[in-house]
Design a protein around this motif. Structure first.
Motif, PDB file in Angstrom:
ATOM      1  N   UNK A 312     102.653 -11.204 117.996  1.00  0.00           N
ATOM      2  CA  UNK A 312     103.164 -10.884 119.335  1.00  0.00           C
ATOM      3  C   UNK A 312     104.459 -11.652 119.524  1.00  0.00           C
ATOM      4  N   UNK A 313     105.512 -10.936 119.912  1.00  0.00           N
ATOM      5  CA  UNK A 313     106.822 -11.567 120.068  1.00  0.00           C
ATOM      6  C   UNK A 313     107.515 -10.978 121.284  1.00  0.00           C
ATOM      7  N   UNK A 314     108.203 -11.843 122.018  1.00  0.00           N
ATOM      8  CA  UNK A 314     108.930 -11.396 123.214  1.00  0.00           C
ATOM      9  C   UNK A 314     110.359 -11.035 122.846  1.00  0.00           C
ATOM     10  N   UNK A 315     110.815  -9.931 123.417  1.00  0.00           N
ATOM     11  CA  UNK A 315     112.208  -9.483 123.272  1.00  0.00           C
ATOM     12  C   UNK A 315     112.668  -9.022 124.641  1.00  0.00           C
ATOM     13  N   UNK A 316     113.635  -9.766 125.206  1.00  0.00           N
ATOM     14  CA  UNK A 316     114.113  -9.491 126.560  1.00  0.00           C
ATOM     15  C   UNK A 316     112.926  -9.558 127.526  1.00  0.00           C
ATOM     16  N   UNK A 317     112.680  -8.505 128.307  1.00  0.00           N
ATOM     17  CA  UNK A 317     111.579  -8.531 129.283  1.00  0.00           C
ATOM     18  C   UNK A 317     110.336  -7.805 128.787  1.00  0.00           C
ATOM     19  N   UNK A 318     110.213  -7.625 127.456  1.00  0.00           N
ATOM     20  CA  UNK A 318     109.053  -6.988 126.853  1.00  0.00           C
ATOM     21  C   UNK A 318     108.343  -7.960 125.912  1.00  0.00           C
ATOM     22  N   UNK A 319     107.072  -7.660 125.672  1.00  0.00           N
ATOM     23  CA  UNK A 319     106.297  -8.329 124.633  1.00  0.00           C
ATOM     24  C   UNK A 319     105.780  -7.247 123.708  1.00  0.00           C
ATOM     25  N   UNK A 320     106.103  -7.346 122.436  1.00  0.00           N
ATOM     26  CA  UNK A 320     105.722  -6.334 121.459  1.00  0.00           C
ATOM     27  C   UNK A 320     104.679  -6.901 120.513  1.00  0.00           C
ATOM     28  N   UNK A 321     103.727  -6.059 120.144  1.00  0.00           N
ATOM     29  CA  UNK A 321     102.663  -6.439 119.216  1.00  0.00           C
ATOM     30  C   UNK A 321     102.858  -5.658 117.922  1.00  0.00           C
ATOM     31  N   UNK A 322     102.909  -6.370 116.795  1.00  0.00           N
ATOM     32  CA  UNK A 322     103.069  -5.768 115.477  1.00  0.00           C
ATOM     33  C   UNK A 322     101.870  -6.148 114.611  1.00  0.00           C
ATOM     34  N   UNK A 323     101.599  -5.287 113.647  1.00  0.00           N
ATOM     35  CA  UNK A 323     100.523  -5.564 112.700  1.00  0.00           C
ATOM     36  C   UNK A 323     101.118  -5.932 111.349  1.00  0.00           C
ATOM     37  N   UNK A 324     100.560  -6.986 110.743  1.00  0.00           N
ATOM     38  CA  UNK A 324     101.011  -7.399 109.423  1.00  0.00           C
ATOM     39  C   UNK A 324     100.482  -6.434 108.375  1.00  0.00           C
ATOM     40  N   UNK A 332     104.386  -3.713 109.869  1.00  0.00           N
ATOM     41  CA  UNK A 332     104.526  -2.287 110.140  1.00  0.00           C
ATOM     42  C   UNK A 332     105.583  -2.107 111.217  1.00  0.00           C
ATOM     43  N   UNK A 333     106.562  -1.273 110.931  1.00  0.00           N
ATOM     44  CA  UNK A 333     107.722  -1.173 111.825  1.00  0.00           C
ATOM     45  C   UNK A 333     107.356  -0.619 113.201  1.00  0.00           C
ATOM     46  N   UNK A 334     106.334   0.187 113.272  1.00  0.00           N
ATOM     47  CA  UNK A 334     105.924   0.748 114.556  1.00  0.00           C
ATOM     48  C   UNK A 334     105.017  -0.241 115.278  1.00  0.00           C
ATOM     49  N   UNK A 335     105.391  -0.712 116.488  1.00  0.00           N
ATOM     50  CA  UNK A 335     104.562  -1.706 117.174  1.00  0.00           C
ATOM     51  C   UNK A 335     103.231  -1.115 117.634  1.00  0.00           C
ATOM     52  N   UNK A 336     102.218  -1.970 117.653  1.00  0.00           N
ATOM     53  CA  UNK A 336     100.904  -1.558 118.127  1.00  0.00           C
ATOM     54  C   UNK A 336     100.883  -1.367 119.638  1.00  0.00           C
ATOM     55  N   UNK A 337     101.654  -2.165 120.345  1.00  0.00           N
ATOM     56  CA  UNK A 337     101.677  -2.073 121.802  1.00  0.00           C
ATOM     57  C   UNK A 337     102.924  -2.725 122.368  1.00  0.00           C
ATOM     58  N   UNK A 338     103.286  -2.300 123.561  1.00  0.00           N
ATOM     59  CA  UNK A 338     104.434  -2.854 124.275  1.00  0.00           C
ATOM     60  C   UNK A 338     103.946  -3.238 125.666  1.00  0.00           C
ATOM     61  N   UNK A 339     104.173  -4.492 126.040  1.00  0.00           N
ATOM     62  CA  UNK A 339     103.712  -5.002 127.335  1.00  0.00           C
ATOM     63  C   UNK A 339     104.944  -5.351 128.170  1.00  0.00           C
ATOM     64  N   UNK A 340     105.067  -4.705 129.319  1.00  0.00           N
ATOM     65  CA  UNK A 340     106.215  -4.893 130.204  1.00  0.00           C
ATOM     66  C   UNK A 340     105.724  -5.327 131.578  1.00  0.00           C
TER      67      UNK A 340
END
Length: 592
Positions: A312-324, A332-340
């Motif tokens: 889970x990493x924050x970018x600007x005002x979003x938090x993106x979830x990626x899978x290893x 995996x380039x496509x994030x699992x979820x985006x939290x705004x």
């Protein structure tokens, strides 16, 4: 050598005909089975005489009316197979021709014919001489053929090693029987099967190997890592025995980042301890491979957290979830979820109870459920919220407005402040004690002489302050509890400090100084001996062995034009991840 007359060979042929138990493979001059010939003796590898095939039945008698057969010579073996149904006179002629060809054959190879009885006896003597007469080349070809014709025990060999092509048909190799060659092939097959089976304790050997396993474990527990590695090279049984986790636990607890805490708790029980010790040596020696997982176009101040196989990493005002991916060194380039939910950049966030609790520059706290779209945000502070932590259903937050607040995580009470604490200084970092009885704040050290203060979680009252010799402006940018009575801190004064509340609250137990006098933005520990810090210049990540004063290794992740602080770093037993202004870097210690 003078070949016998055709009549003599034809007269001797009926005396040789007999019915045996089963056809055996003929051995050619190169030491491997050949096509059936006229019953001549075989020459095998190593000079071993092969038994003569005692039953030659003419193919012409079995295939009547197929026409005129011709004797064909196989390259790997000897002799000729007659196909068709020739008359008696033609059979005699064929036998005579075969005898002449056999007489003219040189040492190490057989002719097409069989020859007289005396000549066959002489060939047997030559066969005992074996490969000495045949030469090294024949011996090598025989080895190759043996490997090709190995079969599993209990099965018939359907391979056809040699052909003798004639005008009217073909002569094929025989089925392997229960002769010397069959026994050798069966023995080789049993050896291969034994190699695939798990190694058992050696029946014979030194007395040490015959000791009970419990006693042997006690003896081997005094060996170091190098001695255990050498012992594993003795035999397969010792290799399996020395892979026992009990032998490596003591070594792993003394190693860097092996998955054991200072109290001996194993955090990665599903991974063999020996494998973790191997990777630990790469951390100690600084052997790793650098890579970039993510890039972004504009400058960020990212924060990240790890949970299982997700990042889970924050970018600007979003938090993106990626899978290893399985290797752990790529995403995996496509994030699992985006939290705004925030109007400005996310400054900090934590994972707790399947929730993401985030602090934003808009002065709000956001609560997101990881596995659903549930999101709640509420106003918490008048200025940006710099830090947040959550344990046991309690949220604490620190802000630039010089206050720290306590909030409940219960869904029915979200946004209800329990305590508001005036810190007299800007709050940069915050952490809750594992006992859920107190929390610590790290401030800018401008309005108060101590940047580290511990507060009661239930009442909000000040319990103690740590240290007394901080210079003004020595703000604490990151703080974390390692146990209920020990914690680590770092910040603007370029020091990493280790505090033990049982020993003293006035002075730290140990400290490590950044050699280039750079501000330390973040830190992370394995709970035992390894400590990692992120510096403010050139994206330098430093590894420290807490048993030493000096830095163990330094990894600059950016060059001069793109100098960036390391805003956040996390690591596992195999990889280290560092978030900078433009990139997310990875250091792979598993596959350096």
């Amino acid at each position: 050598m003078v070949s016998p007359p055709p009549g003599a060979a034809a007269a001797a042929a009926p005396a040789r005909l007999c019915v045996g138990p089963g056809p055996r493979p003929l051995m050619g001059s190169q030491g491997h089975p050949g096509p059936p010939g006229n019953c001549g003796p075989g020459e095998g590898e190593g000079g071993e005489a092969r038994k003569l095939q005692e039953g030659r039945v003419a193919r012409g008698k079995r295939r009547k009316g197929k026409g005129k057969g011709k004797a064909g010579a196989g390259q790997g073996g000897r002799g000729s197979g007659a196909e068709g149904n020739p008359g008696p006179q033609k059979a005699k002629e064929a036998a005579g021709l075969g005898a002449e060809a056999g007489a003219s054959a040189g040492p190490g190879e057989e002719g097409e014919g069989c020859g007289s009885v005396e000549e066959r006896e002489r060939r047997i003597v030559r066969g005992d001489a074996g490969s000495a007469g045949a030469g090294k080349e024949a011996r090598g070809r025989g080895d190759g053929k043996k490997e090709e014709w190995r079969v599993r025990p209990g099965r018939r060999e359907d391979t056809r090693p040699g052909r003798a092509q004639g005008r009217g048909g073909q002569a094929w190799g025989c089925i392997a029987g229960a002769g010397a060659a069959g026994e050798a092939m069966a023995a080789a097959t049993e050896e291969e099967a034994a190699a695939r089976e798990p190694a058992g304790r050696p029946a014979a050997g030194p007395a040490l190997l015959r000791l009970p396993e419990e006693l042997l474990l006690l003896i081997c527990s005094y060996l170091d890592m190098r001695a255990l590695g050498r012992l594993a090279q003795v035999c397969r049984w010792l290799r399996r025995f020395t892979s026992c986790d009990l032998l490596w636990r003591r070594i792993a607890r003394a190693s860097l980042n092996s998955g054991f805490t200072r109290l001996g708790t194993d955090l990665m029980a599903n991974v063999p301890v020996k494998e973790r010790v191997k990777v630990s040596q790469n951390w100690r020696l600084g052997r790793c491979r650098e890579g970039i997982l993510l890039k972004w176009r504009c400058s960020q101040m990212p924060w990240m957290q790890l949970e299982g196989d997700s990042l889970y990493i924050s970018q600007a005002n979003f938090i993106l979830a990626y899978q290893f991916r399985p290797d752990g060194a790529s995403l995996n380039r496509r994030p699992l979820g985006v939290f705004a939910g925030h109007d400005e950049d996310v400054c900090h966030f934590v994972l707790a109870n399947s929730h993401i609790i985030s602090a934003g520059g808009d002065g709000k706290i956001g609560v997101h459920k990881i596995h659903s779209t549930f999101t709640v945000k509420y106003s918490a502070h008048e200025q940006e919220v710099n830090c947040v932590d959550c344990r046991g259903g309690i949220i604490v937050s620190g802000s630039r407005d010089r206050t720290a607040k306590v909030w409940p995580l219960a869904s029915g009470r979200l946004g209800q402040c329990l305590h508001t604490i005036q810190t007299e200084d800007r709050v940069w970092s915050i952490a809750i004690s594992p006992l859920l009885s107190s929390f610590v704040t790290g401030t800018a050290c401008c309005g108060h002489f101590s940047p580290l203060r511990i507060w009661d979680l239930n009442s909000g009252q000040l319990m103690m302050h740590l240290g007394s010799d901080f210079p003004p402006g020595a703000g604490v940018l990151d703080v974390m509890y390692e146990s209920p009575s020990t914690l680590l801190s770092c910040g603007y004064d370029t020091y990493v400090r280790y505090w033990d509340l049982r020993a003293s609250v006035r002075k730290c137990v140990m400290e490590w100084e950044e050699p280039h006098d750079s501000t330390l933005y973040c830190l992370q520990t394995d709970g035992n001996h390894l400590l990692a810090t992120g510096s403010s210049y050139y994206g330098v990540v430093r590894l420290w062995d807490r048993r030493q004063r000096a830095c163990l290794h330094a990894f600059p992740l950016t060059s001069t034009p793109l100098s960036s602080p390391v805003y956040c770093l996390r690591f596992t037993t195999k990889h280290l991840y560092a978030a900078l202004s433009y990139n997310l870097h990875v250091l792979d210690f598993q596959n350096p």
